[in-house]
Design an enzyme around this catalytic site. Sequence first.
Site, PDB file in Angstrom:
ATOM      1  N   HIS A 101       0.767  -1.151   0.001  1.00  0.00           N
ATOM      2  CA  HIS A 101       0.060  -0.099  -0.048  1.00  0.00           C
ATOM      3  C   HIS A 101       0.976   1.205   0.004  1.00  0.00           C
ATOM      4  O   HIS A 101       0.486   2.244   0.344  1.00  0.00           O
ATOM      5  CB  HIS A 101      -1.171   0.056   1.182  1.00  0.00           C
ATOM      6  CG  HIS A 101      -1.895  -1.114   1.232  1.00  0.00           C
ATOM      7  ND1 HIS A 101      -2.707  -1.696   2.294  1.00  0.00           N
ATOM      8  CD2 HIS A 101      -2.473  -1.772   0.140  1.00  0.00           C
ATOM      9  CE1 HIS A 101      -3.339  -2.523   1.647  1.00  0.00           C
ATOM     10  NE2 HIS A 101      -3.281  -2.874   0.527  1.00  0.00           N
ATOM     11  N   CYS A 130       5.241  16.968 -12.102  1.00  0.00           N
ATOM     12  CA  CYS A 130       6.412  16.693 -12.826  1.00  0.00           C
ATOM     13  C   CYS A 130       7.271  15.480 -12.259  1.00  0.00           C
ATOM     14  O   CYS A 130       8.429  15.245 -12.634  1.00  0.00           O
ATOM     15  CB  CYS A 130       7.678  18.123 -12.400  1.00  0.00           C
ATOM     16  SG  CYS A 130       7.910  18.142 -10.514  1.00  0.00           S
TER      17      CYS A 130
END
Length: 242
Positions: A120, A131
Amino acid sequence: MTAEETLKKWIKESDNIVFFGGAGVSTESGIPDFRSQDGLYSQQYDYPPETIISHSFYKSNPKEFYRFYKNKMIYVDAKPNEAHLALAKLEQNGKLKAVITQNIDGLHQMAGSKTVLELHGSIHRNYCTRCKKFYGLDTVREAKEEPRCDCGGMIKPDVVLYEEGLDQRVLQKAAYYISHADVLIVGGTSLTVYPAAGLIDYYQGEKLALINQSATARAAYANLVISRPIGQVFYECVLKEE
């Protein structure tokens, strides 16, 4: 022979152990279990926790998401407990091949474990959604509201939110380790969250140990069931000096 003695014997005789763990591994470090009586799901908020930590909520209400996330998902003072330390020791001794965890706290790595598959994700990894620049935990913690990248993009924790899929590469590695394991120890999880819980179906051996204080969904399939705190069990089976 008690269940603990049996587990200790399995550990002593094997050099191909895999551990699969959930939230119960970290409760002894002071991190609350989501689904326990005192866990996050039993507390009251303006929105249910399941809603707040969903992808759609993160996108539509990042300020409230991060307020909850920083208050309830990050525990910077938590330290590894005896379960984490025992697993790191087993790996160092060449007996444990991998830790597969549903936790996002990074305590296994803090304890010294090297081969950790985080199903997870991790609070310690964060990235700009624009970006893709990576940031550490401090950037998220120190942000006044939602954290922003130098480029202006939103920074998102590298954790799997509701409505998001698990990393298939991590799942495949986990399935590989479990399918090749001699001993599979499952601890601190009720085995109710899928697809993670389904991973134990890949185990082909006859030394499946379940360690959990409450009942688990797969107890009938286990070769060994221990209903005690996992830290105590690992202390007795691994850390305790003879």
